[in-house]
Design a protein around this motif. Sequence first.
Motif, PDB file in Angstrom:
ATOM      1  N   ARG A  73       0.810  -1.216   0.000  1.00 33.12           N
ATOM      2  CA  ARG A  73       0.000   0.000   0.000  1.00 33.12           C
ATOM      3  C   ARG A  73       0.845   1.269   0.000  1.00 33.12           C
ATOM      4  N   ALA A  74       2.073   1.192   0.508  1.00 33.36           N
ATOM      5  CA  ALA A  74       2.926   2.385   0.606  1.00 33.36           C
ATOM      6  C   ALA A  74       3.393   2.873  -0.756  1.00 33.36           C
ATOM      7  N   GLY A  75       3.431   1.973  -1.739  1.00 31.72           N
ATOM      8  CA  GLY A  75       3.833   2.379  -3.078  1.00 31.72           C
ATOM      9  C   GLY A  75       5.333   2.444  -3.303  1.00 31.72           C
ATOM     10  N   HIS A  76       6.124   1.978  -2.356  1.00 35.61           N
ATOM     11  CA  HIS A  76       7.587   1.951  -2.527  1.00 35.61           C
ATOM     12  C   HIS A  76       7.997   0.618  -3.146  1.00 35.61           C
ATOM     13  N   THR A  77       7.363   0.287  -4.244  1.00 32.76           N
ATOM     14  CA  THR A  77       7.582  -0.986  -4.933  1.00 32.76           C
ATOM     15  C   THR A  77       8.028  -0.687  -6.358  1.00 32.76           C
ATOM     16  N   PRO A  78       8.568  -1.674  -7.051  1.00 32.31           N
ATOM     17  CA  PRO A  78       8.842  -1.461  -8.481  1.00 32.31           C
ATOM     18  C   PRO A  78       7.535  -1.147  -9.215  1.00 32.31           C
ATOM     19  N   GLY A  79       7.611  -0.313 -10.205  1.00 33.80           N
ATOM     20  CA  GLY A  79       6.408   0.077 -10.937  1.00 33.80           C
ATOM     21  C   GLY A  79       5.670   1.178 -10.200  1.00 33.80           C
ATOM     22  N   ARG A  80       4.352   1.185 -10.352  1.00 38.06           N
ATOM     23  CA  ARG A  80       3.521   2.201  -9.709  1.00 38.06           C
ATOM     24  C   ARG A  80       2.218   1.560  -9.257  1.00 38.06           C
ATOM     25  N   THR A  81       1.997   1.561  -7.974  1.00 37.16           N
ATOM     26  CA  THR A  81       0.777   1.000  -7.394  1.00 37.16           C
ATOM     27  C   THR A  81      -0.273   2.093  -7.295  1.00 37.16           C
ATOM     28  N   THR A  82      -1.463   1.839  -7.844  1.00 39.52           N
ATOM     29  CA  THR A  82      -2.537   2.827  -7.757  1.00 39.52           C
ATOM     30  C   THR A  82      -3.640   2.410  -6.795  1.00 39.52           C
ATOM     31  N   GLN A  83      -3.809   1.095  -6.585  1.00 38.33           N
ATOM     32  CA  GLN A  83      -4.865   0.625  -5.680  1.00 38.33           C
ATOM     33  C   GLN A  83      -4.517  -0.765  -5.179  1.00 38.33           C
ATOM     34  N   VAL A  84      -4.815  -0.996  -3.907  1.00 40.62           N
ATOM     35  CA  VAL A  84      -4.662  -2.321  -3.320  1.00 40.62           C
ATOM     36  C   VAL A  84      -5.967  -2.664  -2.610  1.00 40.62           C
ATOM     37  N   THR A  85      -6.629  -3.707  -3.084  1.00 39.11           N
ATOM     38  CA  THR A  85      -7.789  -4.230  -2.375  1.00 39.11           C
ATOM     39  C   THR A  85      -7.373  -5.555  -1.776  1.00 39.11           C
ATOM     40  N   TYR A  86      -7.991  -5.945  -0.680  1.00 44.95           N
ATOM     41  CA  TYR A  86      -7.533  -7.150   0.010  1.00 44.95           C
ATOM     42  C   TYR A  86      -8.649  -7.775   0.835  1.00 44.95           C
ATOM     43  N   SER A  87      -8.425  -9.016   1.224  1.00 42.33           N
ATOM     44  CA  SER A  87      -9.340  -9.710   2.126  1.00 42.33           C
ATOM     45  C   SER A  87      -8.537 -10.628   3.031  1.00 42.33           C
ATOM     46  N   TRP A  88      -9.076 -10.862   4.218  1.00 45.29           N
ATOM     47  CA  TRP A  88      -8.487 -11.764   5.200  1.00 45.29           C
ATOM     48  C   TRP A  88      -9.349 -13.018   5.289  1.00 45.29           C
ATOM     49  N   SER A  89      -8.710 -14.162   5.488  1.00 44.09           N
ATOM     50  CA  SER A  89      -9.439 -15.415   5.672  1.00 44.09           C
ATOM     51  C   SER A  89      -8.568 -16.370   6.498  1.00 44.09           C
ATOM     52  N   PRO A  90      -9.157 -17.473   6.934  1.00 41.97           N
ATOM     53  CA  PRO A  90      -8.341 -18.468   7.640  1.00 41.97           C
ATOM     54  C   PRO A  90      -7.326 -19.079   6.677  1.00 41.97           C
ATOM     55  N   PRO A  91      -6.179 -19.490   7.174  1.00 43.11           N
ATOM     56  CA  PRO A  91      -5.179 -20.109   6.291  1.00 43.11           C
ATOM     57  C   PRO A  91      -5.677 -21.462   5.779  1.00 43.11           C
ATOM     58  N   SER A  92      -5.290 -21.791   4.558  1.00 44.34           N
ATOM     59  CA  SER A  92      -5.672 -23.088   3.996  1.00 44.34           C
ATOM     60  C   SER A  92      -4.612 -24.138   4.288  1.00 44.34           C
ATOM     61  N   GLY A  93      -3.369 -23.677   4.512  1.00 41.71           N
ATOM     62  CA  GLY A  93      -2.280 -24.607   4.793  1.00 41.71           C
ATOM     63  C   GLY A  93      -1.720 -25.292   3.570  1.00 41.71           C
ATOM     64  N   ASP A  94      -2.178 -24.902   2.366  1.00 39.68           N
ATOM     65  CA  ASP A  94      -1.704 -25.564   1.142  1.00 39.68           C
ATOM     66  C   ASP A  94      -0.490 -24.885   0.528  1.00 39.68           C
ATOM     67  N   LEU A  95      -0.022 -23.799   1.125  1.00 41.57           N
ATOM     68  CA  LEU A  95       1.132 -23.079   0.606  1.00 41.57           C
ATOM     69  C   LEU A  95       2.374 -23.502   1.361  1.00 41.57           C
ATOM     70  N   LEU A  96       3.406 -23.911   0.636  1.00 41.11           N
ATOM     71  CA  LEU A  96       4.608 -24.426   1.279  1.00 41.11           C
ATOM     72  C   LEU A  96       5.845 -23.557   1.076  1.00 41.11           C
ATOM     73  N   ASN A  97       5.791 -22.656   0.125  1.00 37.34           N
ATOM     74  CA  ASN A  97       6.931 -21.827  -0.236  1.00 37.34           C
ATOM     75  C   ASN A  97       6.391 -20.484  -0.681  1.00 37.34           C
ATOM     76  N   PHE A  98       7.225 -19.645  -1.258  1.00 30.11           N
ATOM     77  CA  PHE A  98       6.743 -18.398  -1.846  1.00 30.11           C
ATOM     78  C   PHE A  98       7.148 -18.409  -3.306  1.00 30.11           C
ATOM     79  N   VAL A  99       6.178 -18.363  -4.190  1.00 31.58           N
ATOM     80  CA  VAL A  99       6.442 -18.462  -5.630  1.00 31.58           C
ATOM     81  C   VAL A  99       5.841 -17.265  -6.360  1.00 31.58           C
ATOM     82  N   ARG A 100       6.398 -16.993  -7.502  1.00 35.74           N
ATOM     83  CA  ARG A 100       5.779 -16.009  -8.391  1.00 35.74           C
ATOM     84  C   ARG A 100       5.343 -16.750  -9.644  1.00 35.74           C
ATOM     85  N   LYS A 101       4.163 -16.455 -10.102  1.00 34.25           N
ATOM     86  CA  LYS A 101       3.592 -17.149 -11.254  1.00 34.25           C
ATOM     87  C   LYS A 101       3.376 -16.179 -12.387  1.00 34.25           C
TER      88      LYS A 101
END
Length: 89
Positions: free
Chosen positions: A61-89
């Motif tokens: 949300r701060a916008g100190h990222t590569p490129g230019r961020t104009t909007q960030v929408t988000y939601s919270w939920s319970p974890p699913s536990g199916d994520l084991l690493n951090f990947v980019r697709k």
Amino acid sequence: MVRLTAWVSGTVQGVGFRAYVRSRGRRLGLVGSATNLADGRVEVIVEGPRADCQTLLEMLRAGHTPGRTTQVTYSWSPPSGDLLNFVRK
């Protein structure tokens, strides 16, 4: 533990944004993914302690990222536990 799903709009594809998110997420000890969407947004899904997910969200949300961020929408939920690493697709 929580799951954060965020959709980031702006100039966020082809500028190193997903690599940035992956790097920051790993430093925070989170697991998840950063995925380009057909509409030009990037979808970020992370799981971990709420405070660490909140820290990543604030980075997005701060916008100190590569490129230019104009909007960030988000939601919270319970974890699913199916994520084991951090990947980019």
